[in-house]
Design an enzyme around this catalytic site. Structure first.
Site, PDB file in Angstrom:
ATOM      1  N   LYS A  27      39.062  51.128  54.348  1.00 43.99           N
ATOM      2  CA  LYS A  27      38.636  50.161  53.334  1.00 43.99           C
ATOM      3  C   LYS A  27      37.137  50.282  53.187  1.00 43.99           C
ATOM      4  O   LYS A  27      36.445  50.721  54.118  1.00 43.99           O
ATOM      5  CB  LYS A  27      38.986  48.736  53.781  1.00 43.99           C
ATOM      6  CG  LYS A  27      39.134  47.777  52.639  1.00 43.99           C
ATOM      7  CD  LYS A  27      40.523  47.854  52.011  1.00 43.99           C
ATOM      8  CE  LYS A  27      40.675  46.916  50.841  1.00 43.99           C
ATOM      9  NZ  LYS A  27      42.069  46.870  50.375  1.00 43.99           N
TER      10      LYS A  27
HETATM   11  P1  NAD Z   1      40.531  41.149  41.182  1.00 39.28           P
HETATM   12  O1  NAD Z   1      39.092  41.169  41.444  1.00 39.28           O
HETATM   13  O2  NAD Z   1      41.070  41.884  40.001  1.00 39.28           O
HETATM   14  O3  NAD Z   1      41.041  39.624  41.057  1.00 39.28           O
HETATM   15  C1  NAD Z   1      40.783  38.621  41.991  1.00 39.28           C
HETATM   16  C2  NAD Z   1      41.079  37.284  41.322  1.00 39.28           C
HETATM   17  O4  NAD Z   1      41.032  36.245  42.308  1.00 39.28           O
HETATM   18  C3  NAD Z   1      40.081  36.890  40.240  1.00 39.28           C
HETATM   19  O5  NAD Z   1      40.790  36.369  39.141  1.00 39.28           O
HETATM   20  C4  NAD Z   1      39.245  35.782  40.897  1.00 39.28           C
HETATM   21  O6  NAD Z   1      38.728  34.858  39.958  1.00 39.28           O
HETATM   22  C5  NAD Z   1      40.301  35.147  41.777  1.00 39.28           C
HETATM   23  N1  NAD Z   1      39.794  34.354  42.888  1.00 39.28           N
HETATM   24  C6  NAD Z   1      38.794  34.631  43.757  1.00 39.28           C
HETATM   25  N2  NAD Z   1      38.655  33.629  44.652  1.00 39.28           N
HETATM   26  C7  NAD Z   1      39.610  32.716  44.348  1.00 39.28           C
HETATM   27  C8  NAD Z   1      40.000  31.460  44.888  1.00 39.28           C
HETATM   28  N3  NAD Z   1      39.384  30.945  45.957  1.00 39.28           N
HETATM   29  N4  NAD Z   1      41.020  30.810  44.313  1.00 39.28           N
HETATM   30  C9  NAD Z   1      41.655  31.332  43.251  1.00 39.28           C
HETATM   31  N5  NAD Z   1      41.348  32.503  42.691  1.00 39.28           N
HETATM   32  C10 NAD Z   1      40.329  33.171  43.226  1.00 39.28           C
HETATM   33  O7  NAD Z   1      41.236  41.654  42.540  1.00 39.28           O
HETATM   34  P2  NAD Z   1      42.703  42.263  42.732  1.00 39.28           P
HETATM   35  O8  NAD Z   1      42.596  43.734  42.712  1.00 39.28           O
HETATM   36  O9  NAD Z   1      43.658  41.573  41.830  1.00 39.28           O
HETATM   37  O10 NAD Z   1      43.000  41.859  44.245  1.00 39.28           O
HETATM   38  C11 NAD Z   1      43.524  40.568  44.602  1.00 39.28           C
HETATM   39  C12 NAD Z   1      44.079  40.632  46.021  1.00 39.28           C
HETATM   40  O11 NAD Z   1      45.115  41.609  46.089  1.00 39.28           O
HETATM   41  C13 NAD Z   1      43.067  41.014  47.100  1.00 39.28           C
HETATM   42  O12 NAD Z   1      43.372  40.322  48.295  1.00 39.28           O
HETATM   43  C14 NAD Z   1      43.319  42.501  47.289  1.00 39.28           C
HETATM   44  O13 NAD Z   1      42.910  42.960  48.561  1.00 39.28           O
HETATM   45  C15 NAD Z   1      44.822  42.526  47.134  1.00 39.28           C
HETATM   46  N6  NAD Z   1      45.358  43.837  46.788  1.00 39.28           N
HETATM   47  C16 NAD Z   1      44.942  44.500  45.671  1.00 39.28           C
HETATM   48  C17 NAD Z   1      45.506  45.730  45.345  1.00 39.28           C
HETATM   49  C18 NAD Z   1      45.160  46.461  44.077  1.00 39.28           C
HETATM   50  O14 NAD Z   1      45.838  47.435  43.754  1.00 39.28           O
HETATM   51  N7  NAD Z   1      44.163  46.045  43.326  1.00 39.28           N
HETATM   52  C19 NAD Z   1      46.486  46.282  46.183  1.00 39.28           C
HETATM   53  C20 NAD Z   1      46.897  45.579  47.311  1.00 39.28           C
HETATM   54  C21 NAD Z   1      46.339  44.358  47.594  1.00 39.28           C
END
Ligand code: NAD
Length: 417
Positions: free
Chosen positions: A107
């Site tokens: 990561k």
């Molecule tokens: P992103 O940046 O696209 O979206 C994150 C969202 O969370 C945003 O809308 C933000 O406003 C919101 N947010 C932040 N803090 C918050 C809170 N306290 N309460 C409510 N909403 C809040 O990120 P993403 O890629 O969608 O990733 C989201 C999660 O999924 C992370 O934990 C990431 O590690 C996990 N993840 C992502 C992927 C991927 O392919 N992008 C894969 C596996 C896991």
């Protein structure tokens, strides 16, 4: 490694210790696997638009490479720490092993606030970050992908910087990039689609029809949006979603396509017609069939777990539930589909992307979807079976299966020198 200390790293290591106890893991392997194989910190001097230079701190942590090149996203967020990145890298190791990918876990992250930076500032910071890691990453070594605060454009800049330094185009150095430079069809929505695949398998087990299902999604970013959209398209009612500033609720269901158009026009979530604003705390406690945390870690805690009124939690985010909350949820009979299983769709399609880049042969979207569905469905049922056969919950089952595979790989390879 004292520098790794953080609540998220403590959560990841405590989960690991418990699974290692249950597996009676070899003590030497245990010592090795509780810390990263390699952790690199860099300073990233970046020219800002006002002419000043701002120095950011960035990390890349490779937790374990016994199964293959390491793989994991890059996070841009003000709260990024070495401890958080190390925890996320460890979870990537177990996740890849659990779903049978030939990868170890890694990561990366930069402590910054992408919301307040211009596109040019983000581009310069990303290119300098990548330049610092040219000898660390590579298609056969360590392959970044998007995570919180990064996207396909970030990956395009990383791919270009790495390729410029090597002298030729090397698309396989990152995944989650635009299709035009070697990205895969179906990658952007893969994590959200995968969450829905395993959640529907869980609904089937509990004999709840999808059309009678209500869904609450915390975090409406890449993963949260595609999860909500896919549930909506399959006939479930998405009753609440949120961003960091707060959420919205409509008991009759939100039209996710209309909401997306509303946001694309520059309006805020709170002004979506027909919906009531809710705080992020209230959102987690809304009665529903499926709760999907899709934002950051440690959101479901000892404090709010007993107020959670859903049947299933599908963990789209990494590490959204604390150890104490896990105990409360188990006692209350809430089914938790753990992060390393529920959100593995992203890394599975990243693997497909990397395979396509290496082979220089690109697949139809239908192939991507079918193969993703097959891998996630079988990983879900194998985890359920392991959980039943060994009398452990789904999280412990997923961790034990992932850790055991990595341990077997270490034992087969032996110790160098
Ligand atoms: P992103 O940046 O696209 O979206 C994150 C969202 O969370 C945003 O809308 C933000 O406003 C919101 N947010 C932040 N803090 C918050 C809170 N306290 N309460 C409510 N909403 C809040 O990120 P993403 O890629 O969608 O990733 C989201 C999660 O999924 C992370 O934990 C990431 O590690 C996990 N993840 C992502 C992927 C991927 O392919 N992008 C894969 C596996 C896991």
């Amino acid at each position: 490694m004292k520098e790794c200390d953080s609540p998220t790293f403590q959560l990841a290591t405590e989960q690991f210790e418990r699974a290692a106890d249950a597996l009676k893991l070899d003590p030497n392997l245990r010592e090795r696997l509780r810390l990263p194989q390699r952790a690199v910190a860099v300073t990233i001097p970046t020219r800002m638009d006002n002419g000043n230079v701002q120095v950011f701190t960035g990390y890349r942590v490779q937790h374990d490479s016994a199964l293959g090149p390491t793989k994991g996203g890059i996070r841009y967020h003000p709260d990024v720490t070495l401890g958080e990145v190390s925890a996320l890298a460890m979870w990537m190791t177990w996740k890849c092993a659990l779903v049978g990918l030939p990868y170890g876990g890694a990561k990366g992250g930069v402590k910054c606030n992408p919301q307040t930076m211009s596109r040019n500032e983000l581009q310069r910071m990303t290119r300098r970050y990548t330049a610092e890691f040219v000898s660390v990453i590579g298609p056969d070594k360590d392959i970044p992908a998007p995570d919180v605060g990064t996207n396909a454009q970030t990956m395009a800049w990383m791919m270009d910087t790495y390729s410029q330094q090597r002298g030729y185009a090397i698309p396989g150095v990152v995944t989650g990039k635009p299709i035009v430079i070697g990205g895969s069809r179906g990658r952007e929505e893969a994590t959200g689609r995968g969450v829905v695949t395993v959640a529907i398998e869980a609904l089937n087990m509990l004999k709840i029809p999808v059309k009678d299902t209500t869904v609450v999604v915390q975090g409406f970013g890449n993963v949260g949006f595609h999860t909500a959209r896919t549930f909506h398209e399959k006939g479930a009612k998405v009753v609440a979603v949120s961003q960091s500033t707060g959420g919205i609720y409509n008991a009759d269901g939100l039209d996710i396509h209309a909401l997306m158009r509303h946001l694309a026009e520059g309006h805020s979530l709170a002004t979506f017609p027909g919906a009531t604003p809710v705080s992020n705390q209230e959102l987690l406690e809304i009665a529903c069939t499926i709760l999907v945390p899709a934002a950051l870690s440690e959101q479901i805690t000892k404090k709010n777990a007993r107020h959670i009124k859903c049947k299933i939690i599908a963990e789209a985010a990494n590490g959204p539930t604390t150890l104490e909350a896990d105990q409360v949820l188990e006692k209350n009979g809430t089914m938790v589909i753990p992060d390393i299983l529920a959100n593995s769709g992203g890394v599975i399609v990243s693997y497909f992307e990397w395979v396509q880049d290496v082979q220089k042969y690109f697949w139809e979207e239908r192939d991507v979807r079918e193969r993703l569905h097959h891998i996630m469905k079988s990983a879900f049922h194998r985890t359920v079976e392991f959980s039943r056969n060994n009398g452990v919950n789904m999280r412990m089952a997923a961790l034990m299966r992932g850790i055991d595979t990595v341990a077997q790989a270490h034992l087969a390879r032996g110790l160098y020198p």
